[in-house]
Write an enzyme that holds these catalytic residues in place. Structure first.
Site, PDB file in Angstrom:
ATOM      1  N   ASP A   1     -29.542 -24.692  95.051  1.00 54.84           N
ATOM      2  CA  ASP A   1     -28.285 -24.043  94.694  1.00 54.84           C
ATOM      3  C   ASP A   1     -27.414 -25.011  93.903  1.00 54.84           C
ATOM      4  O   ASP A   1     -27.312 -26.198  94.256  1.00 54.84           O
ATOM      5  CB  ASP A   1     -27.536 -23.596  95.948  1.00 54.84           C
ATOM      6  CG  ASP A   1     -28.333 -22.580  96.758  1.00 54.84           C
ATOM      7  OD1 ASP A   1     -29.189 -21.889  96.174  1.00 54.84           O
ATOM      8  OD2 ASP A   1     -28.102 -22.483  97.979  1.00 54.84           O
TER       9      ASP A   1
ATOM     10  N   GLU B   1     -28.928 -18.746 112.684  1.00 56.29           N
ATOM     11  CA  GLU B   1     -29.446 -17.851 111.653  1.00 56.29           C
ATOM     12  C   GLU B   1     -30.563 -16.952 112.180  1.00 56.29           C
ATOM     13  O   GLU B   1     -31.369 -16.435 111.401  1.00 56.29           O
ATOM     14  CB  GLU B   1     -29.941 -18.672 110.465  1.00 56.29           C
ATOM     15  CG  GLU B   1     -28.859 -19.493 109.798  1.00 56.29           C
ATOM     16  CD  GLU B   1     -29.403 -20.343 108.674  1.00 56.29           C
ATOM     17  OE1 GLU B   1     -29.682 -19.797 107.586  1.00 56.29           O
ATOM     18  OE2 GLU B   1     -29.567 -21.559 108.877  1.00 56.29           O
TER      19      GLU B   1
ATOM     20  N   GLU C   1     -27.137 -27.816  97.336  1.00 51.50           N
ATOM     21  CA  GLU C   1     -28.037 -28.043  98.462  1.00 51.50           C
ATOM     22  C   GLU C   1     -29.430 -27.530  98.146  1.00 51.50           C
ATOM     23  O   GLU C   1     -29.642 -26.763  97.204  1.00 51.50           O
ATOM     24  CB  GLU C   1     -27.515 -27.375  99.731  1.00 51.50           C
ATOM     25  CG  GLU C   1     -27.404 -25.868  99.657  1.00 51.50           C
ATOM     26  CD  GLU C   1     -26.869 -25.279 100.963  1.00 51.50           C
ATOM     27  OE1 GLU C   1     -27.684 -25.030 101.862  1.00 51.50           O
ATOM     28  OE2 GLU C   1     -25.640 -25.072 101.060  1.00 51.50           O
TER      29      GLU C   1
ATOM     30  N   ARG D   1     -35.562 -23.437  97.388  1.00 51.82           N
ATOM     31  CA  ARG D   1     -34.498 -22.966  96.503  1.00 51.82           C
ATOM     32  C   ARG D   1     -33.458 -24.054  96.364  1.00 51.82           C
ATOM     33  O   ARG D   1     -33.090 -24.712  97.350  1.00 51.82           O
ATOM     34  CB  ARG D   1     -33.861 -21.704  97.089  1.00 51.82           C
ATOM     35  CG  ARG D   1     -33.149 -20.825  96.066  1.00 51.82           C
ATOM     36  CD  ARG D   1     -32.415 -19.680  96.748  1.00 51.82           C
ATOM     37  NE  ARG D   1     -31.204 -20.163  97.413  1.00 51.82           N
ATOM     38  CZ  ARG D   1     -30.831 -19.803  98.633  1.00 51.82           C
ATOM     39  NH1 ARG D   1     -31.576 -18.980  99.345  1.00 51.82           N
ATOM     40  NH2 ARG D   1     -29.715 -20.280  99.150  1.00 51.82           N
TER      41      ARG D   1
ATOM     42  N   TYR E   1     -25.145 -11.461 103.066  1.00 49.53           N
ATOM     43  CA  TYR E   1     -25.907 -10.569 103.933  1.00 49.53           C
ATOM     44  C   TYR E   1     -25.235  -9.254 104.311  1.00 49.53           C
ATOM     45  O   TYR E   1     -25.908  -8.325 104.747  1.00 49.53           O
ATOM     46  CB  TYR E   1     -26.268 -11.312 105.230  1.00 49.53           C
ATOM     47  CG  TYR E   1     -27.050 -12.578 105.006  1.00 49.53           C
ATOM     48  CD1 TYR E   1     -28.331 -12.547 104.458  1.00 49.53           C
ATOM     49  CD2 TYR E   1     -26.507 -13.816 105.324  1.00 49.53           C
ATOM     50  CE1 TYR E   1     -29.046 -13.707 104.247  1.00 49.53           C
ATOM     51  CE2 TYR E   1     -27.226 -14.984 105.117  1.00 49.53           C
ATOM     52  CZ  TYR E   1     -28.486 -14.924 104.578  1.00 49.53           C
ATOM     53  OH  TYR E   1     -29.197 -16.077 104.363  1.00 49.53           O
TER      54      TYR E   1
ATOM     55  N   SER F   1     -27.001 -20.687 105.507  1.00 51.08           N
ATOM     56  CA  SER F   1     -26.392 -19.366 105.308  1.00 51.08           C
ATOM     57  C   SER F   1     -24.869 -19.420 105.194  1.00 51.08           C
ATOM     58  O   SER F   1     -24.177 -18.463 105.538  1.00 51.08           O
ATOM     59  CB  SER F   1     -26.798 -18.405 106.443  1.00 51.08           C
ATOM     60  OG  SER F   1     -28.177 -18.133 106.383  1.00 51.08           O
TER      61      SER F   1
ATOM     62  N   GLY G   1     -34.081 -17.357 102.549  1.00 45.80           N
ATOM     63  CA  GLY G   1     -34.160 -16.000 103.057  1.00 45.80           C
ATOM     64  C   GLY G   1     -35.165 -15.151 102.288  1.00 45.80           C
ATOM     65  O   GLY G   1     -35.393 -15.357 101.094  1.00 45.80           O
TER      66      GLY G   1
ATOM     67  N   ASN H   1     -32.813 -25.606  99.949  1.00 36.98           N
ATOM     68  CA  ASN H   1     -33.259 -24.767 101.062  1.00 36.98           C
ATOM     69  C   ASN H   1     -34.778 -24.754 101.072  1.00 36.98           C
ATOM     70  O   ASN H   1     -35.409 -24.354 100.094  1.00 36.98           O
ATOM     71  CB  ASN H   1     -32.742 -23.337 100.897  1.00 36.98           C
ATOM     72  CG  ASN H   1     -31.230 -23.268 100.869  1.00 36.98           C
ATOM     73  OD1 ASN H   1     -30.591 -23.152 101.905  1.00 36.98           O
ATOM     74  ND2 ASN H   1     -30.646 -23.354  99.695  1.00 36.98           N
TER      75      ASN H   1
END
Length: 317
Positions: free
Chosen positions: A263, A24, A276, A261, A222, A156, A282, A278
């Site tokens: 998800d 990443e 998951e 974060r 992205y 990602s 990002g 994070n």
């Protein structure tokens, strides 16, 4: 949120850790430069620092006071760097060693959440040394016929794929093994995807994502302009509060702190399932945490300073 926007001197000399050697790297560079620009605009004495080309001991020799970690993936988000910074006695942003390590490993995340009776999809764990493709048919049968395949320690959406028959699953597993020796196969949740940003112990407004891609993959995150983001997500207030509390509980269960974060997917029956966590999300122009912060009334600069503010506190406090 307790912002010290006018007291930037308290932060001292700040290293923005960006780049790194993970898969990443390019996303980290984009995130890092956005964070660096915001800190400089706020008057913080901030400097870029790429551990892939510099020794971490230079943080000491160059008298940095703290580190803003914006390294995504392995070596930056998995607890390794956090442990090194603690040994060097350099305060840093985000989760500590344990929280980073647990969240980075999707398998251990699911084990913790399952132990806490938090909703997460049924799954199987495949080991590269013992896996045989003949298992695929039974795995599909056990997990409902449609599955998601994920490397255990990758971000990602790298190495992820959806499979609904044995040949697809076999190919997806082999591809995922290119990223990790342990692969997670879980029941596919057919429904909308949401994400909840965590900041300073609070859940920010949820975001609902839609993409023409098979799922919210790397390209959707992205590269393309076809992904749509809805913030507010359109949930009724009671369900928004339910989702926010679930995200906070899931984050804290993994010893997350500072910011991050969570998800989730929502099944057609209305149940939210955890995907998951994070711990270094990002921070690019397409990223989700800045979108949620904006909805909560925080500018990008205020968001970055709030994250940095947490480094003034001992981890876990």
């Amino acid at each position: 949120m307790n912002l010290s926007l006018s007291n930037v001197e308290a932060y001292g000399k700040v290293a923005v850790l960006l780049g790194g050697d993970s898969a990443e790297r390019e996303v980290s560079l984009a995130s890092g430069h956005a964070v660096l620009t915001a800190l400089l605009q706020a008057g913080v004495d901030a400097h870029p620092f790429d551990p892939s080309s510099r020794s971490i001991y230079e943080l000491v020799s160059e008298k940095f006071d703290r580190a803003f970690i914006i390294l995504h993936g392995r070596g930056g988000e998995d607890g390794v760097l956090q442990g090194a910074l603690e040994q060097l006695k350099i305060p840093y942003t985000g989760s500590g060693v344990l929280g980073s390590a647990l969240a980075m490993d999707k398998i251990y995340s699911k084990l913790v959440w399952s132990a806490r009776d938090l909703p997460t999809a049924d799954y199987r764990v495949l080991d590269k040394q013992t896996y045989q493709s003949a298992e695929c048919e039974q795995i599909l049968k056990d997990l409902g016929g449609v599955v998601m395949v994920k490397p255990s320690n990758e971000g990602s959406s790298l190495g992820m794929a959806r499979a609904e028959n044995s040949p697809q699953l076999a190919r997806a597993v082999q591809n995922a093994f290119e990223y990790d020796d342990n692969v997670l196969v879980e029941t596919y949740i057919d429904g909308p995807e949401y994400t909840v940003a965590i900041l300073d112990g609070q859940a920010l407004p949820s975001i609902r994502m839609t993409s023409p891609n098979v799922f919210y993959d790397y390209d959707a995150k992205y590269k393309t302009d076809t992904t749509q983001y809805f913030c507010p997500s359109g949930l009724p207030l009671a369900e928004e509060q339910q989702l926010g509390q679930l995200a906070l509980t899931a984050f804290e269960a993994l010893s997350g702190s500072g910011w991050g974060r969570i998800d989730v997917m929502r099944h057609q029956n209305g149940t939210f399932y955890l995907l998951e966590s994070n711990t270094v999300p990002g921070m690019t122009t397409k990223s989700l945490v800045p979108k949620a912060a904006k909805q909560a009334g925080l500018s990008f600069e205020e968001l970055v300073l709030t994250i940095l503010e947490e480094s003034l506190k001992p981890h876990g406090k």
